[in-house]
Design a protein around this motif. Structure first.
Motif, PDB file in Angstrom:
ATOM      1  N   VAL A   8       0.853  -1.191   0.000  1.00  0.00           N
ATOM      2  CA  VAL A   8       0.000   0.000   0.000  1.00  0.00           C
ATOM      3  C   VAL A   8       0.885   1.236   0.000  1.00  0.00           C
ATOM      4  CG1 VAL A   8      -1.797   1.267   1.233  1.00  0.00           C
ATOM      5  CG2 VAL A   8      -1.783  -1.244   1.276  1.00  0.00           C
ATOM      6  N   ILE A 100       1.061  -6.940   5.118  1.00  0.00           N
ATOM      7  CA  ILE A 100       0.768  -5.662   4.475  1.00  0.00           C
ATOM      8  C   ILE A 100       2.005  -4.777   4.610  1.00  0.00           C
ATOM      9  CG2 ILE A 100      -0.774  -3.676   4.341  1.00  0.00           C
ATOM     10  CD1 ILE A 100      -2.185  -6.331   3.889  1.00  0.00           C
ATOM     11  N   ILE A 199      -8.491  -3.402   1.659  1.00  0.00           N
ATOM     12  CA  ILE A 199      -7.482  -4.451   1.821  1.00  0.00           C
ATOM     13  C   ILE A 199      -8.162  -5.802   2.089  1.00  0.00           C
ATOM     14  CG2 ILE A 199      -5.669  -5.305   3.366  1.00  0.00           C
ATOM     15  CD1 ILE A 199      -4.723  -2.406   3.646  1.00  0.00           C
TER      16      ILE A 199
END
Length: 202
Positions: A8, A100, A199
């Motif tokens: 991200v 992540i 997400i």
């Protein structure tokens, strides 16, 4: 979210709320037992070019001395390799887990504000290398009134903030799909919740 690693990237001028949103996003992801890795621009898979980089005044880049053209050229390549090594090896190592990786900025930022990294402006090189890098899974650009952003971080002038906002909107979409986030109508908590939801749907 299946077992995989998502990258991200958050973009926006200083004061647009990237760090506040990233803090809240990290909390939400950790609550879901996800592994979270955060980087402020460079992942530093390669050694830093300066041992005391943490003390540099990035909030006021105008006070940083710009490197020569040839040194800047080498730095564009070195920073590119840093991201490439991190993406190639780090992502593979973490691919088996729900991980992540959050970047507050990404390599593309050299096209917006090279002075921040003491670089001469070499757009053609930054653009070429940006096209060669793996693209973030999700990319967000924080946008809002330059006056509001300036009130939060007055180190940058309103004109400079306006210039950066314009470049973020025009340049970043050349390299990856972008979602625009309006900081005037959404709080950091709302933005973090929205990103966390996206997400989870991946």
């Amino acid at each position: 979210m299946n077992n995989k690693t998502l990258m991200v990237a958050l973009f926006g001028p200083d004061g647009s709320g990237k760090s506040a949103t990233a803090d809240l996003l990290e909390e939400k992801l950790l609550e879901r037992d996800l592994q979270v890795y955060r980087y402020h621009w460079r992942p530093r898979a390669l050694p830093s070019l300066k041992k005391d980089y943490t003390t540099l005044s990035f909030n006021d880049p105008s006070g940083l001395k710009t490197r020569s053209y040839f040194v800047s050229f080498a730095c564009y390549l070195y920073f590119f390799l840093d991201f490439l090594v991190a993406c190639t090896f780090t992502l593979k190592k973490r691919a088996e887990n729900n991980s992540i990786i959050i970047y507050e900025r990404y390599y593309f930022d050299v096209l917006i504000h090279p002075e921040r990294y003491k670089l001469r402006k070499i757009d053609w090189l930054g653009s070429l290398l940006s096209h060669l890098l793996p693209k973030p899974s999700l990319t967000y650009v924080f946008s809002g009134s330059p006056e509001i952003i300036h009130s939060r971080k007055p180190e940058l002038s309103i004109c400079e903030i306006r210039r950066q906002l314009s470049l973020f909107k025009s340049e970043i979409p050349k390299y990856t799909q972008v979602c625009m986030l309006d900081i005037e109508i959404n709080s950091a908590a709302q933005l973090a919740s929205s990103i966390a939801k996206e997400i989870s749907e991946r």
